[in-house]
Design an enzyme around this catalytic site. Structure first.
Site, mmCIF file in Angstrom:
data_model
loop_
_atom_site.group_PDB
_atom_site.id
_atom_site.type_symbol
_atom_site.label_atom_id
_atom_site.label_comp_id
_atom_site.label_asym_id
_atom_site.label_seq_id
_atom_site.Cartn_x
_atom_site.Cartn_y
_atom_site.Cartn_z
ATOM 1 N N GLY A 4 6.261 1.195 -3.902
ATOM 2 C CA GLY A 4 5.899 0.569 -2.636
ATOM 3 C C GLY A 4 6.893 -0.531 -2.314
ATOM 4 O O GLY A 4 7.475 -1.137 -3.232
ATOM 5 N N GLN A 6 10.098 -7.905 1.860
ATOM 6 C CA GLN A 6 10.903 -7.792 0.633
ATOM 7 C C GLN A 6 12.360 -7.441 0.909
ATOM 8 O O GLN A 6 13.202 -7.534 0.016
ATOM 9 C CB GLN A 6 10.304 -6.741 -0.316
ATOM 10 C CG GLN A 6 8.951 -7.163 -0.887
ATOM 11 C CD GLN A 6 8.415 -6.132 -1.851
ATOM 12 O OE1 GLN A 6 7.789 -5.167 -1.454
ATOM 13 N NE2 GLN A 6 8.663 -6.313 -3.129
ATOM 14 N N CYS A 48 6.186 -5.810 -9.384
ATOM 15 C CA CYS A 48 6.639 -6.066 -8.020
ATOM 16 C C CYS A 48 8.167 -6.064 -8.030
ATOM 17 O O CYS A 48 8.775 -6.725 -8.883
ATOM 18 C CB CYS A 48 6.106 -7.413 -7.537
ATOM 19 S SG CYS A 48 6.611 -7.815 -5.850
ATOM 20 N N LEU A 49 8.770 -5.348 -7.078
ATOM 21 C CA LEU A 49 10.234 -5.262 -7.048
ATOM 22 C C LEU A 49 10.875 -6.623 -6.787
ATOM 23 O O LEU A 49 12.047 -6.826 -7.094
ATOM 24 C CB LEU A 49 10.680 -4.253 -5.983
ATOM 25 C CG LEU A 49 10.282 -2.792 -6.245
ATOM 26 C CD1 LEU A 49 10.681 -1.911 -5.079
ATOM 27 C CD2 LEU A 49 10.904 -2.283 -7.544
ATOM 28 N N HIS A 84 -1.579 -4.261 -2.622
ATOM 29 C CA HIS A 84 -0.421 -5.049 -3.085
ATOM 30 C C HIS A 84 0.582 -5.219 -1.936
ATOM 31 O O HIS A 84 1.058 -6.331 -1.670
ATOM 32 C CB HIS A 84 0.224 -4.330 -4.274
ATOM 33 C CG HIS A 84 1.471 -4.975 -4.794
ATOM 34 N ND1 HIS A 84 1.589 -5.444 -6.083
ATOM 35 C CD2 HIS A 84 2.675 -5.233 -4.196
ATOM 36 C CE1 HIS A 84 2.799 -5.977 -6.252
ATOM 37 N NE2 HIS A 84 3.491 -5.843 -5.122
ATOM 38 N N GLU A 85 0.883 -4.107 -1.245
ATOM 39 C CA GLU A 85 1.863 -4.182 -0.150
ATOM 40 C C GLU A 85 1.313 -4.984 1.024
ATOM 41 O O GLU A 85 2.040 -5.747 1.671
ATOM 42 C CB GLU A 85 2.286 -2.777 0.296
ATOM 43 C CG GLU A 85 2.929 -1.924 -0.793
ATOM 44 C CD GLU A 85 4.030 -2.641 -1.560
ATOM 45 O OE1 GLU A 85 4.735 -3.484 -0.975
ATOM 46 O OE2 GLU A 85 4.177 -2.368 -2.775
ATOM 47 N N HIS A 97 1.855 -8.604 0.705
ATOM 48 C CA HIS A 97 3.202 -9.071 1.073
ATOM 49 C C HIS A 97 3.271 -9.465 2.558
ATOM 50 O O HIS A 97 4.027 -10.365 2.928
ATOM 51 C CB HIS A 97 4.245 -7.988 0.800
ATOM 52 C CG HIS A 97 4.716 -7.938 -0.621
ATOM 53 N ND1 HIS A 97 5.340 -8.998 -1.236
ATOM 54 C CD2 HIS A 97 4.670 -6.950 -1.558
ATOM 55 C CE1 HIS A 97 5.652 -8.663 -2.484
ATOM 56 N NE2 HIS A 97 5.252 -7.436 -2.710
HETATM 57 ZN ZN ZN Z 1 5.397 -6.475 -4.522
#
Ligand code: ZN
Length: 170
Positions: free
Chosen positions: A46, A51, A95-96, A137-138, A141
């Site tokens: 995701g 991000q 998380c990226l 989660h997304e 953000h």
């Molecule tokens: Zn994340």
């Protein structure tokens, strides 16, 4: 295909409340494609627009591709979450934007998501399992919320060192 740089913990863009997309333009379609390319390249399941430094309410997700090898990105624009299940599920989330610092996060096990697709139609789906976790989660953000905000004080204290090694935090 464009792989975009991923913003890391400490980048102010990750802490903004993102704006609605509203009009789906060619730029938005290109951004969605680039976000999917970036997610697969990372590799992740995701990725939200903040991000990659774009403060808009959209994300891409694909919960299956790492298992099936088949890439099928879901592009989610201006999502709304509702009807969270009372039952909670704990999952280790990565998380990226916070590489190498997975944490155990508790969230409702199921949730309904309504969103707009790239062609502008509105769809709604009851999400369960890992899809429900990934979508929440997304969605976080888009509100400027990240997984270290979702853990208890003890866990947070334990990850302060690794977080500080990535960026200044917020
Ligand atoms: Zn994340």
């Amino acid at each position: 295909m464009s792989v975009l740089p991923i913003r890391l913990w400490g980048d102010p863009c990750l802490r903004e409340v993102a704006r609605p997309v509203d009009t789906i333009t060619d730029e938005i379609r290109t951004l969605a494609q680039d976000m999917a390319d970036t997610m697969y390249d990372a590799p992740g399941r995701g990725l939200a627009a903040p991000q990659v430094g774009v403060s808009l309410r959209m994300f891409v997700m694909d919960c299956q591709w790492k298992d099936t090898g088949e890439k099928n990105p879901l592009v989610v624009i201006d999502p709304v979450l509702s009807d969270p299940e009372d039952e909670m599920a704990s999952n280790e989330e990565g998380c990226l934007s916070i590489p190498g610092v997975p944490v155990l996060v508790e969230r409702p096990a199921a949730v309904t998501m309504r969103w707009r697709t790239l062609d502008g139609s509105v769809v709604a789906r009851r999400l369960t399992g890992f899809e429900a976790i990934c979508a929440q989660h997304e969605f976080d953000h888009l509100e400027g919320v990240m997984i270290p905000d979702r853990v208890d004080a003890q866990t947070r204290a334990a990850i302060e060192g690794p977080l500080a090694a990535i960026g200044p935090g917020a």
